[in-house]
Motif scaffolding. Structure first.
Motif, PDB file in Angstrom:
ATOM      1  N   ALA A  63       0.822  -1.212   0.000  1.00  0.00           N
ATOM      2  CA  ALA A  63       0.000   0.000   0.000  1.00  0.00           C
ATOM      3  C   ALA A  63       0.856   1.263   0.000  1.00  0.00           C
ATOM      4  O   ALA A  63       0.582   2.221   0.699  1.00  0.00           O
ATOM      5  N   THR A  64       1.890   1.251  -0.831  1.00  0.00           N
ATOM      6  CA  THR A  64       2.703   2.453  -0.999  1.00  0.00           C
ATOM      7  C   THR A  64       2.276   3.242  -2.236  1.00  0.00           C
ATOM      8  O   THR A  64       2.714   4.364  -2.442  1.00  0.00           O
ATOM      9  N   ARG A  65       1.407   2.627  -3.033  1.00  0.00           N
ATOM     10  CA  ARG A  65       0.842   3.293  -4.209  1.00  0.00           C
ATOM     11  C   ARG A  65      -0.613   2.861  -4.312  1.00  0.00           C
ATOM     12  O   ARG A  65      -0.913   1.675  -4.400  1.00  0.00           O
ATOM     13  N   LEU A  66      -1.509   3.840  -4.287  1.00  0.00           N
ATOM     14  CA  LEU A  66      -2.941   3.572  -4.345  1.00  0.00           C
ATOM     15  C   LEU A  66      -3.526   4.194  -5.593  1.00  0.00           C
ATOM     16  O   LEU A  66      -3.086   5.255  -6.039  1.00  0.00           O
ATOM     17  N   THR A  67      -4.550   3.561  -6.123  1.00  0.00           N
ATOM     18  CA  THR A  67      -5.301   4.099  -7.242  1.00  0.00           C
ATOM     19  C   THR A  67      -6.755   4.197  -6.806  1.00  0.00           C
ATOM     20  O   THR A  67      -7.329   3.218  -6.330  1.00  0.00           O
ATOM     21  N   VAL A  68      -7.323   5.402  -6.937  1.00  0.00           N
ATOM     22  CA  VAL A  68      -8.704   5.663  -6.526  1.00  0.00           C
ATOM     23  C   VAL A  68      -9.423   6.441  -7.616  1.00  0.00           C
ATOM     24  O   VAL A  68      -8.797   7.069  -8.462  1.00  0.00           O
ATOM     25  N   LYS A  69     -10.750   6.410  -7.567  1.00  0.00           N
ATOM     26  CA  LYS A  69     -11.569   7.141  -8.527  1.00  0.00           C
ATOM     27  C   LYS A  69     -12.083   8.421  -7.869  1.00  0.00           C
ATOM     28  O   LYS A  69     -12.596   8.394  -6.753  1.00  0.00           O
ATOM     29  N   LEU A  70     -11.949   9.523  -8.583  1.00  0.00           N
ATOM     30  CA  LEU A  70     -12.500  10.806  -8.172  1.00  0.00           C
ATOM     31  C   LEU A  70     -13.351  11.330  -9.325  1.00  0.00           C
ATOM     32  O   LEU A  70     -13.358  10.752 -10.406  1.00  0.00           O
ATOM     33  N   THR A  71     -14.063  12.422  -9.097  1.00  0.00           N
ATOM     34  CA  THR A  71     -14.730  13.035 -10.240  1.00  0.00           C
ATOM     35  C   THR A  71     -13.627  13.497 -11.194  1.00  0.00           C
ATOM     36  O   THR A  71     -12.485  13.736 -10.765  1.00  0.00           O
ATOM     37  N   VAL A  72     -13.942  13.642 -12.448  1.00  0.00           N
ATOM     38  CA  VAL A  72     -12.926  14.034 -13.425  1.00  0.00           C
ATOM     39  C   VAL A  72     -12.310  15.381 -13.051  1.00  0.00           C
ATOM     40  O   VAL A  72     -11.082  15.542 -13.092  1.00  0.00           O
ATOM     41  N   ASP A  73     -13.130  16.341 -12.643  1.00  0.00           N
ATOM     42  CA  ASP A  73     -12.606  17.661 -12.263  1.00  0.00           C
ATOM     43  C   ASP A  73     -11.682  17.575 -11.055  1.00  0.00           C
ATOM     44  O   ASP A  73     -10.614  18.190 -11.023  1.00  0.00           O
ATOM     45  N   GLU A  74     -12.091  16.809 -10.031  1.00  0.00           N
ATOM     46  CA  GLU A  74     -11.246  16.675  -8.841  1.00  0.00           C
ATOM     47  C   GLU A  74      -9.949  15.944  -9.185  1.00  0.00           C
ATOM     48  O   GLU A  74      -8.880  16.323  -8.711  1.00  0.00           O
ATOM     49  N   ALA A  75     -10.038  14.927 -10.009  1.00  0.00           N
ATOM     50  CA  ALA A  75      -8.845  14.180 -10.408  1.00  0.00           C
ATOM     51  C   ALA A  75      -7.848  15.097 -11.112  1.00  0.00           C
ATOM     52  O   ALA A  75      -6.645  15.053 -10.833  1.00  0.00           O
ATOM     53  N   GLU A  76      -8.346  15.934 -12.010  1.00  0.00           N
ATOM     54  CA  GLU A  76      -7.461  16.874 -12.711  1.00  0.00           C
ATOM     55  C   GLU A  76      -6.794  17.829 -11.734  1.00  0.00           C
ATOM     56  O   GLU A  76      -5.604  18.118 -11.849  1.00  0.00           O
ATOM     57  N   ALA A  77      -7.537  18.319 -10.745  1.00  0.00           N
ATOM     58  CA  ALA A  77      -6.986  19.241  -9.751  1.00  0.00           C
ATOM     59  C   ALA A  77      -5.931  18.542  -8.889  1.00  0.00           C
ATOM     60  O   ALA A  77      -4.868  19.115  -8.606  1.00  0.00           O
ATOM     61  N   ALA A  80      -2.762  18.012 -10.806  1.00  0.00           N
ATOM     62  CA  ALA A  80      -2.069  19.278 -11.028  1.00  0.00           C
ATOM     63  C   ALA A  80      -1.383  19.816  -9.774  1.00  0.00           C
ATOM     64  O   ALA A  80      -0.403  20.555  -9.879  1.00  0.00           O
ATOM     65  N   THR A  81      -1.861  19.439  -8.593  1.00  0.00           N
ATOM     66  CA  THR A  81      -1.354  20.068  -7.366  1.00  0.00           C
ATOM     67  C   THR A  81      -0.659  19.137  -6.379  1.00  0.00           C
ATOM     68  O   THR A  81       0.078  19.612  -5.522  1.00  0.00           O
ATOM     69  N   GLU A  82      -0.878  17.855  -6.468  1.00  0.00           N
ATOM     70  CA  GLU A  82      -0.338  16.920  -5.484  1.00  0.00           C
ATOM     71  C   GLU A  82       0.916  16.225  -5.999  1.00  0.00           C
ATOM     72  O   GLU A  82       0.878  15.582  -7.048  1.00  0.00           O
ATOM     73  N   PRO A  83       2.014  16.317  -5.247  1.00  0.00           N
ATOM     74  CA  PRO A  83       3.210  15.562  -5.629  1.00  0.00           C
ATOM     75  C   PRO A  83       2.921  14.057  -5.574  1.00  0.00           C
ATOM     76  O   PRO A  83       2.225  13.584  -4.678  1.00  0.00           O
TER      77      PRO A  83
END
Length: 146
Positions: A63-77, A80-83
Motif C-alpha cells: 500500500a505504498t501506491r494507491l489508485t482511486v476514482k475521483l470526479t474528473v474535475d477533482e482528479a485533474e486538480a 495538477a497540485t499533489e506531488p
C-alpha cells in the motif's frame, strides 16, 4: 480470474495500532458498508478493495501506491497540485482514476487519502450504500477536540 477475498468489516482495526500503510488502508475500508479486500493472484497478490464486485481502490502489496476514482474535475486538480499523483494507467485516468504515491504518508496525508478513498467508494457503490456514507457525520480528525 483467481481472487482471494478478505473481509474488512466495521471495527476491524483500531487507529492506535495502525503502524503501516496496509493496516491504515484496511481500517479506512472497514468503515465502508460491504467493502471487501480481494487479493488478485494474477497480479502477484496485489490487493483491491471492492463493494459488490466493483473496485474502488487498487493497491500494491505494501500500500505504498494507491489508485482511486475521483470526479474528473477533482482528479485533474489533484494531479495538477499533489506531488506523486498522476492519472491512472490503462486509460482509467480519463475517467477520474488517479494513482498516488503514499510511501512516506504521514497522519495528515492519510486524512486526505481517507477522503479520496471514501469519495472513490461513493462513486462506484450502489446508490443506497453510497448514501449511507454520504449521510454519515464526518469522523473527527486526531487534532479535533469535539
Amino acid at each position: 480470474m483467481s481472487v482471494m477475498p478478505v473481509a474488512v468489516g466495521r471495527g476491524a482495526a483500531d487507529n492506535r495500532h495502525m503502524g503501516n500503510n496496509m493496516s491504515r488502508l484496511e481500517q479506512i475500508a472497514a468503515e465502508l458498508p460491504e467493502a471487501v479486500r480481494v487479493d488478485i493472484a494474477q497480479w502477484d497478490g496485489h490487493p483491491t478493495f471492492r463493494v459488490r464486485g466493483k473496485n474502488f481502490v487498487f493497491s500494491d502489496v505494501d500500500a505504498t501506491r494507491l489508485t482511486v476514482k475521483l470526479t474528473v474535475d477533482e482528479a485533474e486538480a489533484v494531479v495538477a497540485t499533489e506531488p506523486g499523483a498522476e492519472p491512472a494507467g490503462y486509460g482509467l485516468g480519463r475517467h477520474g482514476w488517479i494513482a498516488v504515491d503514499v510511501a512516506d504518508a504521514d497522519g495528515p496525508r492519510w486524512e486526505q487519502l481517507r477522503e479520496w478513498i471514501r469519495t472513490s467508494y461513493t462513486l462506484v457503490a450502489p446508490k443506497r450504500l453510497a448514501k449511507q456514507v454520504l449521510d454519515e457525520e464526518p469522523l473527527p480528525t486526531q487534532g479535533d477536540q469535539s
